[in-house]
Design a protein around this motif. Structure first.
Motif, PDB file in Angstrom:
ATOM      1  N   GLN A   9       0.844  -1.189   0.000  1.00  0.00           N
ATOM      2  CA  GLN A   9       0.000   0.000   0.000  1.00  0.00           C
ATOM      3  C   GLN A   9       0.877   1.236   0.000  1.00  0.00           C
ATOM      4  N   VAL A  28       0.325   5.475  -0.107  1.00  0.00           N
ATOM      5  CA  VAL A  28      -0.666   6.543   0.012  1.00  0.00           C
ATOM      6  C   VAL A  28       0.036   7.887  -0.041  1.00  0.00           C
ATOM      7  N   THR A  78       3.983   4.225   3.266  1.00  0.00           N
ATOM      8  CA  THR A  78       4.056   2.882   2.706  1.00  0.00           C
ATOM      9  C   THR A  78       3.742   1.832   3.761  1.00  0.00           C
ATOM     10  N   SER A 135       3.519  -0.863  -9.171  1.00  0.00           N
ATOM     11  CA  SER A 135       2.996  -0.800  -7.812  1.00  0.00           C
ATOM     12  C   SER A 135       3.108   0.632  -7.315  1.00  0.00           C
ATOM     13  N   GLY A 186       0.592   4.238  -5.688  1.00  0.00           N
ATOM     14  CA  GLY A 186      -0.622   4.626  -4.999  1.00  0.00           C
ATOM     15  C   GLY A 186      -1.632   5.281  -5.915  1.00  0.00           C
ATOM     16  N   GLN A 187      -2.589   5.962  -5.298  1.00  0.00           N
ATOM     17  CA  GLN A 187      -3.644   6.644  -6.041  1.00  0.00           C
ATOM     18  C   GLN A 187      -3.203   8.037  -6.500  1.00  0.00           C
TER      19      GLN A 187
END
Length: 115
Positions: free
Chosen positions: A2, A4, A23, A104, A106-107
């Motif tokens: 993840q 962000v 992270t 890989s 984030g948004q």
């Protein structure tokens, strides 16, 4: 995995912003990391990369001397300090695992530079 991103916004030319990337789900300290961006109507552009130790960094020519990538492995964070922002820096910014960056990421966080 993840990632962000945060810290984007609307700023005037010449301003500064620092983007953050939190992270989780993987061991940040053993991964090279990157920042990439995507301007409206354009493809992904690599912006900056940093080695696992943080001792090696590199930047796209378009941001060299203005942007600084850094990492805080203890807190699982990646940063991008952006100075002397230009309208052409307007884009959605993503942190990405790996250098070269992998898919890989984030948004993203939007950065808009406009007077």
């Amino acid at each position: 995995v993840q990632l962000v991103e945060s810290g984007g916004g609307l700023v005037r030319p010449g301003s500064s912003l620092t983007l953050s990337c939190a992270t989780s789900g993987f061991t940040l300290s053993i991964n090279h990391m990157s920042w990439v961006r995507q301007a409206p109507g354009k493809g992904l552009e690599w912006v900056a990369g940093i080695s696992t130790t943080g001792h090696v960094t590199d930047y796209a020519d378009s941001v060299k001397g203005r942007f600084t990538i850094s990492r805080d492995d203890a807190n699982n964070m990646l940063y991008l300090e952006m100075n002397s922002l230009k309208p052409e820096d307007t884009a959605r910014y993503y942190c990405a695992k790996g250098w070269p960056p992998t898919d890989s990421r984030g948004q993203g966080t939007q950065v808009t530079v406009s007077s």
